[in-house]
Design an enzyme around this catalytic site. Structure first.
Site, PDB file in Angstrom:
ATOM      1  N   TYR A  97       0.861  -1.179  -0.019  1.00 52.88           N
ATOM      2  CA  TYR A  97       0.042  -0.120  -0.069  1.00 52.88           C
ATOM      3  C   TYR A  97       0.782   1.284   0.215  1.00 52.88           C
ATOM      4  CZ  TYR A  97      -3.905  -3.122   0.870  1.00 52.88           C
ATOM      5  OH  TYR A  97      -4.964  -3.863   0.781  1.00 52.88           O
ATOM      6  N   PRO A 126       0.488   7.900   3.119  1.00 48.05           N
ATOM      7  CA  PRO A 126      -0.414   8.359   4.171  1.00 48.05           C
ATOM      8  C   PRO A 126      -0.380   9.850   4.136  1.00 48.05           C
ATOM      9  CG  PRO A 126       0.826   6.507   5.099  1.00 48.05           C
ATOM     10  CD  PRO A 126       1.417   6.771   3.854  1.00 48.05           C
ATOM     11  N   ASN A 166      -6.684   4.355  -3.417  1.00 44.73           N
ATOM     12  CA  ASN A 166      -7.153   3.347  -3.007  1.00 44.73           C
ATOM     13  C   ASN A 166      -8.406   3.855  -2.111  1.00 44.73           C
ATOM     14  OD1 ASN A 166      -7.526   0.602  -1.652  1.00 44.73           O
ATOM     15  ND2 ASN A 166      -6.775   1.574   0.440  1.00 44.73           N
ATOM     16  N   GLU A 167      -9.520   3.541  -2.673  1.00 42.70           N
ATOM     17  CA  GLU A 167     -10.509   3.923  -1.769  1.00 42.70           C
ATOM     18  C   GLU A 167     -10.762   5.456  -1.648  1.00 42.70           C
ATOM     19  OE1 GLU A 167     -11.136   1.658   1.910  1.00 42.70           O
ATOM     20  OE2 GLU A 167     -11.750  -0.123   0.671  1.00 42.70           O
ATOM     21  N   ASP A 206     -16.177  -0.782  -1.936  1.00 41.38           N
ATOM     22  CA  ASP A 206     -17.383  -1.147  -2.507  1.00 41.38           C
ATOM     23  C   ASP A 206     -18.487  -0.441  -1.882  1.00 41.38           C
ATOM     24  OD1 ASP A 206     -18.889  -3.229  -3.417  1.00 41.38           O
ATOM     25  OD2 ASP A 206     -18.603  -4.798  -2.013  1.00 41.38           O
ATOM     26  N   ARG A 212     -20.662   2.774  -7.404  1.00 41.27           N
ATOM     27  CA  ARG A 212     -19.770   1.748  -7.500  1.00 41.27           C
ATOM     28  C   ARG A 212     -19.720   1.564  -9.130  1.00 41.27           C
ATOM     29  NH1 ARG A 212     -20.747  -4.051  -5.136  1.00 41.27           N
ATOM     30  NH2 ARG A 212     -22.193  -4.090  -6.893  1.00 41.27           N
ATOM     31  N   GLU A 271      -8.974  -6.549  -2.646  1.00 39.69           N
ATOM     32  CA  GLU A 271      -8.886  -6.939  -1.240  1.00 39.69           C
ATOM     33  C   GLU A 271     -10.112  -7.952  -1.389  1.00 39.69           C
ATOM     34  OE1 GLU A 271      -9.316  -3.752   1.686  1.00 39.69           O
ATOM     35  OE2 GLU A 271      -7.430  -2.931   1.151  1.00 39.69           O
TER      36      GLU A 271
END
Ligand SMILES: *[C@@H]1O[C@H](CO)[C@@H](O)[C@H](O)[C@H]1NC(C)=O
Ligand SMILES: *[C@@H]1O[C@H](CO)[C@@H](O)[C@H](O)[C@H]1NC(C)=O
Ligand SMILES: *[C@@H]1O[C@H](CO)[C@@H](O)[C@H](O)[C@H]1NC(C)=O
Ligand SMILES: *[C@@H]1O[C@H](CO)[C@@H](O)[C@H](O)[C@H]1NC(C)=O
Ligand SMILES: *[C@@H]1O[C@H](CO)[C@@H](O)[C@H](O)[C@H]1NC(C)=O
Ligand SMILES: *[C@@H]1O[C@H](CO)[C@@H](O)[C@H](O)[C@H]1NC(C)=O
Ligand SMILES: *[C@@H]1O[C@H](CO)[C@@H](O)[C@H](O)[C@H]1NC(C)=O
Ligand SMILES: *[C@@H]1O[C@H](CO)[C@@H](O)[C@H](O)[C@H]1NC(C)=O
Ligand SMILES: *[C@@H]1O[C@H](CO)[C@@H](O)[C@H](O)[C@H]1NC(C)=O
Length: 558
Positions: A97, A126, A166-167, A206, A212, A271
């Site tokens: 990540y 981060p 990511n997300e 999700d 989505r 994931e």
């Protein structure tokens, strides 16, 4: 499709001559599927591989995102320690990540390459090293960080994909998808320019279909309606935890399967592994690698090898002893190894080349999907530096740890500008209307200097109006007056939506596969360029600005 350069031909010869491990097969995407160099479909049998950083619980951090990280590919003895366990699990891919581009990754990358293990590398870091949903921008600091990471990993043969986020896109903030797509476009152009075949990906959270699906379709669409791949991701990851306990395809996956039935690029579960009905039996593996799901999905990444806490509970397949020497496996590990071990011949259809790439029109905006097809331009460092040189008042970081205050100061300066009837539109962006200020792609420190300078000019360049409690400083070389500033904007910045092939920041030496295979050495000195902005600090900054400066029209474009 497989073209050996003279270098790799020599390398292959040498490898077979000396009887060492074979070079890793290059994985390519053809249409919506992945193939190895023999033309067999490639499925990701993966596990997430990153020790969890420090998670600061707060109302702003509902996803439990860590604020620090340990680069999992920088400690070769730790990678060697884990290799037998990854092999026992039967994985062919690990997902990491966050990595530190200034460290040396040769040991881990060659350990994993030698064992046939690919890597999926997320480019974000981060806090300020990622997209900030509260003030989205695709800017030079993020672009530089992404390119430096790619440069550090370009010499390895086992990078399958780079994720540009990511997300980051949530149901209540889909406008940011515009910026993610611009990042995919620029990263892709850069990879092409260095002849890298690594895929460009995004890993999505999700959620309900009406958010989505358009996000996924937007990331792989062509806004120009010419079937161009230029702004499309190659591989879409869905972080999916719908299969809990001993579920079934119908109960857990039928919906997501139908949603992606017509998708145009490769897709996988970036994931998976629900923890709410322990023990984790991993029976979803059999479904994921069966003909039921192979028409849409190319495998997945089980979460997670290392322990990871989350708002839902505890993940993790192993524990590492305090001294780092010993790995203890748990039942999750054994059960997943059993399931992955049974995936010996996943469906091998359709054959390579039978699936051609199409890039459909983009989803239209509506109340559940806000992203504009007018993407921001490629962040242009030269243009930003050109503008900054003209400022008569500039931000001078009072400490080396200035990233925490930039958000605050931008809000203060923009609040003052608002009160004076001016605005910060030039540094803002709006991914819904597709409007981007001339400095919207600049580093946050330059945005701050812009706002300070505007205020200084509005106050007839009185020195005290450049103070900002000691954070600003008059630049005697700067242009004077608002007319000069406007002229500088026009001459420095061609257009905030202009695109071009980005380059590594100056001071970073390019690495390439033929010159550095197996050699040591990090990716060179980090650039001294200033960059910053903490996501959380920014949010706090925005809020406090709204309290302190009761002025509207602050700094996002309308
Ligand atoms: C690298 O990993 C080993 C465990 O194999 C550990 O003992 C060591 O402390 C780690 N080194 C660093 C710098 O983290
Ligand atoms: C979306 O909702 C989350 C929590 O539900 C909140 O923390 C976040 O600030 C919201 N984002 C936007 C862009 O409104
Ligand atoms: C918005 O469009 C998407 C398709 O792009 C659709 O799935 C969604 O239901 C639409 N939302 C609304 C509120 O109509
Ligand atoms: C790791 O240790 C924790 C705390 O002792 C324990 O709860 C957990 O089950 C262990 N995990 C594994 C995979 O053994
Ligand atoms: C693996 O497959 C064998 C043979 O079909 C079966 O007996 C076994 O139960 C399977 N293992 C798992 C973990 O599903
Ligand atoms: C930088 O400042 C922030 C906020 O003031 C603080 O939380 C952080 O720990 C500081 N970082 C360093 C490396 O001093
Ligand atoms: C700079 O700005 C920060 C944040 O507004 C403030 O706390 C600080 O006192 C200012 N001055 C200096 C010299 O740091
Ligand atoms: C984040 O902030 C630190 C300074 O606090 C800086 O060194 C780093 O380059 C910044 N990263 C980005 C992507 O802005
Ligand atoms: C962005 O533009 C949209 C559409 O024009 C507008 O509704 C919205 O208020 C703007 N957002 C901000 C934060 O100004």
């Amino acid at each position: 499709m497989v073209k050996l350069s003279s270098f790799s031909a020599v390398f292959l010869f040498a490898a077979s001559y000396f009887g060492t491990a074979q070079a890793l097969s290059k994985i390519t995407r053809s249409g919506r599927y992945l193939y190895d160099s023999s033309g067999n479909r490639f499925y990701i049998k993966g596990v997430a591989y990153q020790e969890q950083g420090v998670v600061v619980a707060s109302a702003d951090n509902t996803l439990g995102t860590p604020s620090t990280f340990v680069d999992p590919l920088s400690n070769s003895s730790a990678c060697s320690r884990d290799l037998p366990f990854l092999q026992q699990l039967g994985v062919n891919t690990i997902r990491v990540y966050s990595v530190d581009s200034s460290l040396n990754h040769d040991g881990c990358m060659s350990t994993f390459s030698g064992a046939g293990i690919y890597t999926i590398i997320d480019l974000a870091l981060p806090l300020n090293g990622t997209f900030d949903p509260t003030s989205p921008a695709w800017s030079t600091n993020l672009l530089d960080e992404y390119l430096e990471t790619i440069n550090a990993f370009n010499k390895y043969d086992n990078v399958l994909a780079y994720n540009v986020g990511n997300e980051v896109v949530l149901a209540n903030g889909t406008d940011i998808t515009t910026f993610i797509k611009a990042a995919a476009r620029d990263v892709k152009a850069y990879l092409n320019s260095i002849s890298s075949s690594a895929l460009v990906g995004y890993a999505a959270i999700d959620g309900v279909s009406n958010f989505r699906v358009p996000v996924a379709n937007f990331l792989s669409c062509d806004p120009s309606n010419t079937n161009s791949a230029a702004t499309s991701i190659d591989i879409y990851g869905l972080n999916n935890y719908e299969w809990c306990g001993d579920s079934s395809f119908e109960a857990a996956y039928a919906g997501v399967e139908a949603d992606f039935a017509g998708y145009n690029v490769a897709a996988y579960f970036s994931e998976f592994g629900c923890i709410t009905s322990p023990p984790r039996l991993w029976t979803e593996v059999a479904a994921l690698f069966s003909t039921q799901m192979s028409p849409v999905w190319s495998g997945g990444v089980a979460f997670s090898y290392f322990p990871a806490t989350s708002p839902q509970g505890q993940f993790g397949m192993v524990n590492i002893s305090a001294d780092g020497s010993t790995v203890t496996t748990g039942s999750d590990f054994m059960l997943l190894a059993g399931q992955y071990g049974n995936v010996t011949s996943p469906p091998n259809t359709p054959s390579s080349g039978s699936s051609s790439a199409t890039y459909p029109a983009c989803p239209t905006q509506n109340s559940s999907f806000a992203a504009s097809t007018t993407l921001p331009g490629t962040p242009n460092e030269a243009a930003c530096d050109c503008l900054e040189a003209t400022f008569g008042c500039k931000f001078v970081p009072p400490t080396s740890n200035y990233s925490a205050i930039v958000g605050d100061l931008i809000n203060v300066a923009c609040g003052l500008l608002g009160q004076a009837g001016a605005s910060c539109n030039d540094i803002g962006s709006n991914g819904t209307s597709g409007t981007y200020g001339v400095l919207s792609g600049c580093d946050p420190t330059i945005k701050l200097s812009f706002a300070m300078n505007q205020y200084y000019e509005l106050n007839n360049m009185q020195p005290q109006s450049c103070s900002f409690s000691g954070n600003g400083s008059v630049n005697p070389l700067g242009a004077s007056g608002t007319a000069a500033a406007t002229a500088a904007e026009t001459s420095c910045v061609p257009s905030p939506t202009a695109t071009f092939v980005p380059k590594l920041p100056s001071g970073i030496a390019a690495s390439n596969p033929s010159s550095s295979s197996g050699s040591s050495g990090s990716s060179g000195p980090k650039s001294g360029a200033v960059s910053l902005l903490g996501g959380n600090q920014m949010l706090l900054g925005m809020l406090s600005a709204m309290v302190v400066c009761v002025v509207t029209g602050i700094w996002t474009l309308s």
